[in-house]
Design a protein around this motif. Structure first.
Motif, mmCIF file in Angstrom:
data_model
loop_
_atom_site.group_PDB
_atom_site.id
_atom_site.type_symbol
_atom_site.label_atom_id
_atom_site.label_comp_id
_atom_site.label_asym_id
_atom_site.label_seq_id
_atom_site.Cartn_x
_atom_site.Cartn_y
_atom_site.Cartn_z
ATOM 1 N N GLY A 156 3.678 10.059 5.372
ATOM 2 C CA GLY A 156 4.762 9.287 4.785
ATOM 3 C C GLY A 156 5.989 9.317 5.668
ATOM 4 O O GLY A 156 5.926 9.619 6.865
ATOM 5 N N SER A 157 7.144 9.037 5.080
ATOM 6 C CA SER A 157 8.390 9.048 5.840
ATOM 7 C C SER A 157 9.549 9.290 4.891
ATOM 8 O O SER A 157 9.432 9.140 3.672
ATOM 9 C CB SER A 157 8.590 7.725 6.589
ATOM 10 O OG SER A 157 8.743 6.651 5.674
ATOM 11 N N VAL A 158 10.704 9.676 5.468
ATOM 12 C CA VAL A 158 11.920 9.881 4.694
ATOM 13 C C VAL A 158 13.072 9.213 5.432
ATOM 14 O O VAL A 158 13.179 9.307 6.653
ATOM 15 C CB VAL A 158 12.198 11.384 4.460
ATOM 16 C CG1 VAL A 158 12.262 12.151 5.770
ATOM 17 C CG2 VAL A 158 13.492 11.581 3.678
ATOM 18 N N ASP A 159 13.928 8.522 4.681
ATOM 19 C CA ASP A 159 15.104 7.885 5.255
ATOM 20 C C ASP A 159 16.198 7.922 4.192
ATOM 21 O O ASP A 159 15.981 8.404 3.066
ATOM 22 C CB ASP A 159 14.789 6.450 5.665
ATOM 23 C CG ASP A 159 15.764 5.946 6.732
ATOM 24 O OD1 ASP A 159 15.505 4.868 7.282
ATOM 25 O OD2 ASP A 159 16.789 6.630 7.005
ATOM 26 N N SER A 189 21.432 7.497 -1.174
ATOM 27 C CA SER A 189 20.076 7.271 -1.690
ATOM 28 C C SER A 189 19.083 7.744 -0.640
ATOM 29 O O SER A 189 19.080 7.225 0.485
ATOM 30 C CB SER A 189 19.836 5.785 -1.989
ATOM 31 O OG SER A 189 20.617 5.356 -3.073
ATOM 32 N N PHE A 190 18.267 8.739 -1.005
ATOM 33 C CA PHE A 190 17.179 9.145 -0.114
ATOM 34 C C PHE A 190 15.929 8.351 -0.486
ATOM 35 O O PHE A 190 15.613 8.177 -1.672
ATOM 36 C CB PHE A 190 16.920 10.645 -0.212
ATOM 37 C CG PHE A 190 17.775 11.428 0.734
ATOM 38 C CD1 PHE A 190 19.027 11.869 0.349
ATOM 39 C CD2 PHE A 190 17.346 11.696 2.026
ATOM 40 C CE1 PHE A 190 19.833 12.582 1.228
ATOM 41 C CE2 PHE A 190 18.138 12.393 2.900
ATOM 42 C CZ PHE A 190 19.396 12.833 2.513
ATOM 43 N N GLN A 206 0.812 -1.207 0.000
ATOM 44 C CA GLN A 206 0.000 0.000 0.000
ATOM 45 C C GLN A 206 0.851 1.265 0.000
ATOM 46 O O GLN A 206 0.358 2.353 0.309
ATOM 47 C CB GLN A 206 -0.925 0.001 1.230
ATOM 48 C CG GLN A 206 -1.948 -1.114 1.226
ATOM 49 C CD GLN A 206 -2.819 -1.070 -0.024
ATOM 50 O OE1 GLN A 206 -3.382 -0.030 -0.364
ATOM 51 N NE2 GLN A 206 -2.926 -2.201 -0.722
ATOM 52 N N SER A 207 2.142 1.127 -0.338
ATOM 53 C CA SER A 207 3.056 2.264 -0.331
ATOM 54 C C SER A 207 3.706 2.452 -1.700
ATOM 55 O O SER A 207 3.830 1.515 -2.486
ATOM 56 C CB SER A 207 4.154 2.074 0.727
ATOM 57 O OG SER A 207 3.596 1.979 2.023
ATOM 58 N N ILE A 208 4.108 3.675 -1.954
ATOM 59 C CA ILE A 208 4.911 4.013 -3.128
ATOM 60 C C ILE A 208 6.271 4.484 -2.607
ATOM 61 O O ILE A 208 6.343 5.439 -1.826
ATOM 62 C CB ILE A 208 4.264 5.117 -3.975
ATOM 63 C CG1 ILE A 208 2.867 4.696 -4.451
ATOM 64 C CG2 ILE A 208 5.163 5.476 -5.156
ATOM 65 C CD1 ILE A 208 2.861 3.511 -5.388
ATOM 66 N N ILE A 209 7.336 3.814 -3.037
ATOM 67 C CA ILE A 209 8.678 4.120 -2.555
ATOM 68 C C ILE A 209 9.478 4.794 -3.670
ATOM 69 O O ILE A 209 9.621 4.237 -4.764
ATOM 70 C CB ILE A 209 9.430 2.848 -2.108
ATOM 71 C CG1 ILE A 209 8.547 1.990 -1.189
ATOM 72 C CG2 ILE A 209 10.747 3.227 -1.429
ATOM 73 C CD1 ILE A 209 8.193 2.642 0.116
ATOM 74 N N TYR A 210 9.957 6.001 -3.382
ATOM 75 C CA TYR A 210 10.833 6.698 -4.326
ATOM 76 C C TYR A 210 12.263 6.695 -3.773
ATOM 77 O O TYR A 210 12.485 7.018 -2.600
ATOM 78 C CB TYR A 210 10.384 8.147 -4.530
ATOM 79 C CG TYR A 210 9.416 8.311 -5.669
ATOM 80 C CD1 TYR A 210 8.060 8.072 -5.480
ATOM 81 C CD2 TYR A 210 9.845 8.699 -6.930
ATOM 82 C CE1 TYR A 210 7.166 8.219 -6.526
ATOM 83 C CE2 TYR A 210 8.957 8.846 -7.978
ATOM 84 C CZ TYR A 210 7.614 8.597 -7.773
ATOM 85 O OH TYR A 210 6.742 8.745 -8.808
ATOM 86 N N ARG A 211 13.203 6.337 -4.659
ATOM 87 C CA ARG A 211 14.621 6.408 -4.301
ATOM 88 C C ARG A 211 15.289 7.439 -5.202
ATOM 89 O O ARG A 211 15.218 7.351 -6.437
ATOM 90 C CB ARG A 211 15.308 5.049 -4.465
ATOM 91 C CG ARG A 211 14.767 3.963 -3.542
ATOM 92 C CD ARG A 211 15.498 2.648 -3.765
ATOM 93 N NE ARG A 211 16.869 2.699 -3.267
ATOM 94 C CZ ARG A 211 17.229 2.322 -2.049
ATOM 95 N NH1 ARG A 211 16.308 1.854 -1.198
ATOM 96 N NH2 ARG A 211 18.492 2.387 -1.661
#
Length: 732
Positions: free
Chosen positions: A710-713, A722-723, A657-662
């Motif tokens: 959302g979140s950021v790492d 890579s963010f 259920q998430s979209i991950i952008y790198r």
């Protein structure tokens, strides 16, 4: 023959400039000449103009030595990093001194010239603070005109304020005695249509020296439209030229009044005879206008703060009265006069089921019942506002003059519970500078005849009587209604506890922090602007001085820019925490491409490469999403720019259920010991200090991602960083 409305006229690409200017355009990358004004041979020793195309300025040292020797031209990369920011110098051409202006627009660098004119009549003082001791709008704008008259001194000078509908009104005027007064007159929106207002927001000083002079065409290597938005000598549109001729003037000069990043109005100056103002005097006029605008905004903010304090006091008193009763509508009825007066209404109706309680000047009960039914069937928002209710629904609802304007607040729509504030009809007369009706005329543009809305030929006062309207509900009136709404929500139940008290205290603290952030970014902006402009002028006067002195002044200018950017980022950080969030399904690919292109031009090296792969849709707030990608992509391009082959890769993937952008780069990397500090404000790594920045961007990203759910790492090593941005998947 084509017909176009005024707002469709392409005034930013007239294909020519005014005769006082000279223009050369060069390609931003190759530095080859791509376009020029036909008149440059009047000041430069040039034979065949067409031989210049595809050649560089430096290929013609005998003709362009003054340009080549200029510090701006010799450091074009330094002075054209930011788009549409103009830099100034003075150079000598054939023994005459010229202003030399440089800015970057699109893929071109514009080199613009105009002769330096001495102004022996100029009389100004260094007392910039005079604007800030005036706390009266009329006095402030009159003081501005008096100040500008000592610099530019036109036959008629006016402050023109834009209304909400795009029309305008002259609110201050300084003129020669024999001239007709325009003070208090209104002008229709078509006099300054939308695309013209957009240009005034971008290019804030605009001069037309002689409306009767022939314009100078631009010659181009390829027959394309050159965007002259930021050119000081851009030719006027034929419609605007005819407008000025019809009004009996031969020259005009205007300075935009910008308040809170919006075009609030114009200082507009007119002269019976042709008149040109030196570039430095136009810049000086712009500085004074900016100071006046900031002073106006400052005392308006103080006035608004005082109003808010008074409103809070009145609401606190109402709250004490509300708590004396067990039922909400008992509280409302007992305090009906105070509730009516808060938004400065003439009357109030309190509706609960079939019960109607009124006070002040209201329509009859039958008419109110019809309004209630109309509101239930035709409105959706919790608060409905109209000042033209009588005009729009007079016959339909059998309205009297007491219902010209209304505000409706729905307490409980399902229970037919609402408050209705009324204002009576306002007998309004508007004095227009000529009949505002639109007429069609024929104009020639680029050899083609076109029908277009024609400017008025008469400016004789035309009085329009407005019927069916109340006085306008202003922002304070709406705030008062919202305060009543908040009070009802608070006091509809008496189960106050320690949590509510703590929330109130927290809200006050946040408001104080927001106020502090605004003050830092807004009120300190003016002295920084003055410092920078004076430093730039001082730099321009050091033609024969040592390189050491110039370097010191350039260092001052760079530090001023750094401070201004830091204040801007602090304000963005505050907005990221408190601005309203509107989540929606958003496409990202165009946003990412645009940000990436700008990042490469602003922060990258010629070898910088940005690879964009799959970009799935995300659930986010549109404005906040742009801010997130802007900070992350800019950092990736910037911190990899010193590599031999700088590369950034952007890819989004779907995971549950998430979209991950790198967003990955091969830049300087992040030391592991910095991990716990990465998202703290003003934190900068030791290996990043050779890059420009202030350590606020990642704090903004962290706050935004938290607010949108959302979140950021990140992951980092010596090969790069890579963010990782995690968004919610859009609803299907």
């Amino acid at each position: 023959m084509n017909f176009i409305e005024c707002h469709e006229e392409p005034i930013h690409i007239p294909g020519s400039i005014q005769s006082f200017g000279y223009l050369i355009g060069i390609d931003a990358e190759s530095r080859a000449i791509t376009f020029l004004s036909r008149n440059i041979s009047d000041i430069f020793n040039i034979g065949n103009l067409y031989e210049l195309f595809d050649r560089k300025i430096t290929d013609f040292p005998e003709s362009f030595q003054g340009i080549i020797d200029s510090e701006i031209y010799s450091s074009l990369d330094k002075f054209t990093r930011r788009r549409n920011e103009t830099y100034f110098d003075k150079i000598f051409i054939s023994g005459k001194e010229y202003h030399f202006s440089v800015f970057k627009g699109g893929n071109s660098i514009f080199l613009e010239f105009e002769e330096v004119l001495l102004n022996p009549d100029k009389r100004i003082s260094n007392k910039y603070d005079n604007f800030y001791i005036i706390d009266n709008e009329k006095e402030l704008w009159n003081h501005l005109l008096e100040t500008l008259a000592k610099v530019v001194n036109y036959d008629r000078m006016m402050v023109y304020k834009f209304m909400m509908d795009g029309s305008g009104k002259v609110i201050a005027e300084k003129k020669h005695e024999e001239m007709e007064s325009f003070l208090g007159l209104h002008y229709p929106e078509s006099d300054i249509p939308k695309q013209a207002r957009d240009l005034y927001l971008k290019k804030r000083k605009r001069i037309f020296s002689n409306v009767y002079a022939d314009t100078v065409p631009i010659l181009s290597k390829v027959n394309e439209n050159i965007d002259l938005t930021f050119s000081a000598s851009r030719a006027m549109s034929p419609v605007h030229g005819q407008y000025l001729k019809n009004s009996g003037v031969a020259s005009s000069f205007s300075v935009s009044i910008i308040i809170d990043d919006h075009l609030w109005g114009l200082v507009t100056c007119q002269n019976i005879e042709p008149k040109h103002i030196d570039l430095e005097d136009r810049v000086q006029a712009g500085i004074f206008t900016t100071l006046a605008a900031n002073a106006y905004s400052s005392f308006k903010s103080k006035s608004e703060l005082n109003y808010r304090l008074e409103l809070n006091d009145k609401v606190s008193q109402l709250k004490a009265e509300f708590l004396k009763h067990n039922h909400l509508f008992d509280s409302l009825r007992e305090s009906k006069t105070e509730i009516k007066n808060l938004p400065e209404a003439d009357g109030l109706a309190i509706i609960s089921d079939d019960s109607i309680t009124i006070t002040g000047n209201t329509p009859g009960l039958e008419s109110i019942a019809k309004i209630v039914q109309w509101a239930l069937e035709n409105t959706k928002d919790r608060i409905y506002v109209s000042r033209s209710f009588l005009k729009n629904h007079r016959e339909e609802l059998d309205l009297s003059e007491n219902a010209a304007g209304i505000i409706i607040y729905f307490v409980e729509r399902d229970k037919n519970e609402m408050l209705i504030w009324f204002r009576k009809e306002f007998d309004e007369h508007i004095n227009w500078a000529g009949n505002p009706e639109k007429k069609v005329g024929v104009f020639s543009q680029n050899g083609e005849e076109r029908k277009m809305i024609s400017p008025r030929t008469s400016f004789r006062i035309f009085t329009e009587n407005i019927k069916g309207y109340s006085k306008r509900w202003n922002s304070r009136n709406i705030s008062a209604v919202q305060a009543v709404r908040d009070l009802i929500l608070e006091t509809s139940h008496k189960n106050y506890n320690a949590i509510k008290s703590l929330n109130d205290e927290l809200k006050k603290v946040n408001e104080e922090l927001d106020s502090f952030s605004y003050t830092i970014s807004h009120d300190l902006g003016t002295p920084l602007t003055v410092m920078k402009l004076n430093a730039q002028m001082l730099l321009g006067n050091l033609a024969g001085d040592s390189e050491k002195s110039k370097n010191k002044i350039n260092t001052i200018i760079e530090e001023i820019d750094n401070m201004a950017e830091m204040m801007h980022d602090v304000l963005q950080l505050s907005r990221a925490k408190h601005s309203e969030v509107q989540l929606e399904s958003l496409k990202t690919v165009q946003t990412i491409k645009k940000i990436s292109d700008n990042a490469k031009m602003t922060y990258g090296s010629p070898a910088s490469e940005v690879i964009i792969k799959e970009c799935p849709d995300v659930l986010a707030d549109k404005t906040m999403l742009h801010q997130v990608f802007l900070n992350i992509i800019n950092n990736a391009v910037k911190y990899s720019s010193h590599k031999e082959f700088p590369k950034v890769e952007i890819e989004g993937t779907e995971e549950g259920q998430s979209i991950i952008y790198r967003i990955s780069d091969n830049g300087i990397g992040i030391p592991e010991e910095e991990r716990d500090k990465m998202f703290k404000i003003f934190n900068r790594m030791d290996n990043a200090k050779k890059f420009k920045g202030n350590g606020v961007g990642l704090s903004i990203v962290h706050r935004i991602m938290t607010r949108i759910g959302g979140s950021v790492d990140y992951e980092s090593n010596k090969e790069g960083t890579s963010f990782i941005l995690t968004f919610k998947k859009p609803y299907i």
